[in-house]
Scaffold this motif. Structure first.
Motif, short mmCIF file in Angstrom:
data_model
loop_
_atom_site.label_atom_id
_atom_site.label_comp_id
_atom_site.label_asym_id
_atom_site.label_seq_id
_atom_site.Cartn_x
_atom_site.Cartn_y
_atom_site.Cartn_z
N VAL A 217 2.74 11.41 6.50
CA VAL A 217 3.52 12.17 5.70
C VAL A 217 3.82 11.65 4.40
O VAL A 217 4.33 10.27 4.71
CB VAL A 217 4.78 12.79 6.41
N LEU A 218 3.53 11.99 3.35
CA LEU A 218 3.62 11.00 1.99
C LEU A 218 5.10 11.00 1.71
O LEU A 218 6.19 11.97 1.81
CB LEU A 218 3.11 11.74 0.97
N ASP A 219 5.78 9.68 1.43
CA ASP A 219 7.09 9.57 1.49
C ASP A 219 7.35 8.45 0.29
O ASP A 219 6.67 7.30 0.52
CB ASP A 219 7.73 8.97 2.73
N ASP B 120 8.02 4.74 1.26
CA ASP B 120 6.93 3.96 1.94
C ASP B 120 6.01 3.54 0.98
O ASP B 120 5.53 2.51 0.72
CB ASP B 120 6.19 5.02 2.82
N VAL B 121 6.04 4.59 -0.29
CA VAL B 121 5.19 3.98 -1.32
C VAL B 121 5.88 2.72 -2.14
O VAL B 121 4.96 1.78 -2.22
CB VAL B 121 5.10 5.20 -2.39
N LEU B 122 7.16 2.75 -2.27
CA LEU B 122 7.80 1.44 -2.65
C LEU B 122 7.61 0.42 -1.86
O LEU B 122 7.33 -0.92 -2.44
CB LEU B 122 9.19 1.80 -2.92
N VAL C 34 -2.69 0.58 -4.48
CA VAL C 34 -3.23 1.93 -3.39
C VAL C 34 -1.90 1.76 -2.60
O VAL C 34 -1.97 0.76 -1.62
CB VAL C 34 -4.36 1.88 -2.67
N THR C 35 -0.97 2.81 -2.44
CA THR C 35 0.01 2.74 -1.53
C THR C 35 -0.06 3.56 -0.24
O THR C 35 0.65 3.56 0.56
CB THR C 35 1.57 3.18 -2.17
N ASN C 36 -1.13 4.65 -0.42
CA ASN C 36 -1.31 5.34 0.74
C ASN C 36 -2.76 6.25 0.55
O ASN C 36 -3.20 6.00 -0.81
CB ASN C 36 -0.32 6.63 0.65
N LEU C 37 -3.19 6.63 1.42
CA LEU C 37 -4.29 7.47 1.45
C LEU C 37 -3.89 8.72 1.03
O LEU C 37 -3.00 9.25 1.43
CB LEU C 37 -5.20 7.63 2.82
N ALA C 38 -4.72 9.44 0.04
CA ALA C 38 -3.97 10.58 -0.60
C ALA C 38 -3.93 11.68 0.50
O ALA C 38 -4.49 11.56 1.58
CB ALA C 38 -4.97 10.91 -1.71
N ALA C 39 -3.15 12.92 0.28
CA ALA C 39 -2.84 13.67 1.16
C ALA C 39 -4.25 14.22 1.92
O ALA C 39 -5.32 14.59 1.20
CB ALA C 39 -2.04 15.07 0.46
N LEU D 132 -8.73 7.61 -7.35
CA LEU D 132 -7.14 7.42 -7.15
C LEU D 132 -6.59 8.56 -7.78
O LEU D 132 -6.95 9.26 -8.55
CB LEU D 132 -6.60 6.40 -8.15
N VAL D 133 -5.21 8.72 -7.04
CA VAL D 133 -4.52 9.95 -7.62
C VAL D 133 -2.87 9.46 -7.97
O VAL D 133 -2.63 8.61 -7.28
CB VAL D 133 -4.41 11.26 -6.87
N GLY D 134 -2.28 9.91 -9.12
CA GLY D 134 -1.17 9.38 -9.58
C GLY D 134 -0.33 10.33 -10.71
O GLY D 134 -1.08 11.19 -10.93
N MET D 135 0.87 9.83 -10.91
CA MET D 135 1.63 10.79 -11.78
C MET D 135 1.81 10.07 -12.97
O MET D 135 3.03 10.43 -13.75
CB MET D 135 2.79 11.26 -11.04
N SER D 136 1.18 9.12 -13.28
CA SER D 136 1.64 8.35 -14.67
C SER D 136 0.33 7.85 -15.52
O SER D 136 -0.75 8.46 -15.26
CB SER D 136 2.54 7.17 -14.52
N ASN E 35 0.55 0.99 -11.83
CA ASN E 35 1.16 2.23 -11.22
C ASN E 35 0.97 1.92 -9.75
O ASN E 35 0.23 1.16 -9.22
CB ASN E 35 0.65 3.62 -11.60
N ALA E 36 1.34 2.95 -8.82
CA ALA E 36 1.14 3.12 -7.53
C ALA E 36 0.35 4.48 -7.53
O ALA E 36 0.63 5.22 -7.98
CB ALA E 36 2.58 3.62 -6.63
N ALA E 37 -0.60 4.40 -6.73
CA ALA E 37 -1.62 5.57 -6.57
C ALA E 37 -1.96 5.82 -5.30
O ALA E 37 -2.03 4.89 -4.29
CB ALA E 37 -2.67 5.36 -7.52
N GLY E 38 -2.53 7.00 -4.98
CA GLY E 38 -3.13 7.39 -3.45
C GLY E 38 -4.42 7.20 -3.73
O GLY E 38 -5.12 7.37 -4.81
N GLY E 39 -5.05 6.81 -2.58
CA GLY E 39 -6.42 6.47 -2.66
C GLY E 39 -7.25 7.40 -2.15
O GLY E 39 -7.00 8.05 -1.11
N THR F 286 5.30 16.74 -7.19
CA THR F 286 4.85 17.04 -5.48
C THR F 286 3.74 15.94 -5.35
O THR F 286 2.71 15.71 -6.63
CB THR F 286 4.38 18.13 -5.49
N TYR F 287 3.49 15.42 -4.25
CA TYR F 287 2.15 14.66 -4.15
C TYR F 287 1.26 16.03 -3.97
O TYR F 287 1.62 17.17 -4.04
CB TYR F 287 2.45 14.04 -2.65
N GLU F 288 0.08 15.63 -4.14
CA GLU F 288 -1.26 16.76 -4.19
C GLU F 288 -1.04 17.35 -2.76
O GLU F 288 -0.78 16.80 -1.94
CB GLU F 288 -2.44 16.08 -4.52
N THR F 289 -1.72 18.71 -3.01
CA THR F 289 -2.15 19.28 -1.53
C THR F 289 -3.50 18.72 -1.19
O THR F 289 -4.13 18.25 -2.28
CB THR F 289 -2.34 20.73 -1.87
#
Ligand code: HPA
Length: 280
Positions: free
Chosen positions: A252-254, A257-259, A241-246, A216-220, A124-128, A199-202
């Motif tokens: 801005v999470l997009d 960019d993740v892909l 890890v595709t981004n630092l979490a919100a 890590l945070v993700g949706m799968s 998966n892709a996840a926020g770190g 949504t990405y997390e707040t």
């Protein structure tokens, strides 16, 4: 292939998985597959590193699979020859946030197990969340916190699939994680917090996830892991890890960019997973 009488994976998950596994064997000519891999956002390049593609067909040809809708998620399944192993690669997945029932999300993993797979690799892709994590970093999942409020095991248990109360204390196989780290000692391990999305997390949710022990945070992934453990398969899961979490950076999470970030590391990870497969 999807005859009108095809069993509904929501109502009859065992029969549906059995029927999809039979369709897979008929379409690929392989009576069994040994290892399944589910490719998450941006992970497609990894599949090209895993061996010779013996067959590729739309997932929907197997029955029980909806059309995937998210950009970056293909809809085919590959049968790949890697030495004396057959890899079953799902070139995308379905998610709860698309509106699918957990049994539909779990259908790929249950099909793989019925097809003979005793190992399931989830990507998966996840926020770190953990300080020091960087975009492009591959991380082994060591455990999860299921924050989706869903499970593929709700309702009467089907003992043909697995036990009523599966033990989750070693859901992410310590043996496979050791194997992965013997191939690449730089791999770190982390706890995955599975959110429903889309949504990405707040920033407040990210702080909550950290407090709860997630790195890590993700949706799968969490639904598939539960289904795999229930069915007796060993799970290896890898996040990119595709981004630092919100809230942890000014970005801005997009999704694009993740892909893009995932594609960069996915090829290298494909080679790593192929080596792991060779040693399982
Ligand atoms: N949150 C949830 N899912 C994700 C993220 C994120 O920050 N990045 C990639 N998938």
């Amino acid at each position: 292939m999807a005859a009108m009488s095809f069993p509904d994976p929501v109502e009859q998950p065992y029969e549906a998985a059995q029927a999809s596994a039979a369709a897979l064997a008929a379409a690929t000519g392989a009576d069994r597959h040994d290892i399944a891999i589910v490719l998450g956002s941006g992970w497609k390049p990894a599949a090209d590193q895993m061996g010779e593609v013996a067959a590729e067909l739309p997932m929907t040809d197997l029955g029980g699979f909806p059309e995937a809708s998210v950009q970056g998620h293909g809809t085919s399944v590959r049968s790949i020859v890697n030495g004396d192993r057959r890899i079953l690669a799902f070139m995308g997945r379905v998610h709860l946030y698309e509106g699918h029932h957990p049994n539909v999300v779990a259908h790929a993993v249950r099909t793989a197990v019925r097809a003979g797979c005793s190992t399931v690799v989830l990507t998966n892709a996840a926020g770190g969340l953990r300080p020091g994590m960087w975009p492009g970093q591959p991380v082994l999942i060591s455990d999860h916190v299921n924050l989706t409020g869903r499970t593929p095991l709700l309702g009467p248990n089907d003992d043909r699939i697995g036990p009523r109360f599966p033990d989750m204390s070693t859901a992410y196989s310590p043996r496979l994680r050791d194997l992965a780290r013997s191939v690449d000692p730089t791999l770190e391990q982390a706890v995955y917090g599975g959110f429903l999305g889309p949504t990405y997390e707040t920033p407040a949710e990210v702080r909550m996830a950290r407090t709860l022990g997630a790195d890590l945070v993700g949706m799968s992934t969490v639904i598939e892991t539960i289904a795999a453990v229930h069915a007796g398969a060993e799970v290896l899961a890898v996040s990119l890890v595709t981004n630092l979490a919100a809230g942890l950076s000014d970005e801005v999470l997009d999704h694009d960019d993740v892909l893009a970030v995932a594609a960069h590391s996915a090829e290298r990870m494909g080679g790593l997973i192929a080596q792991i497969v060779g040693r399982t």
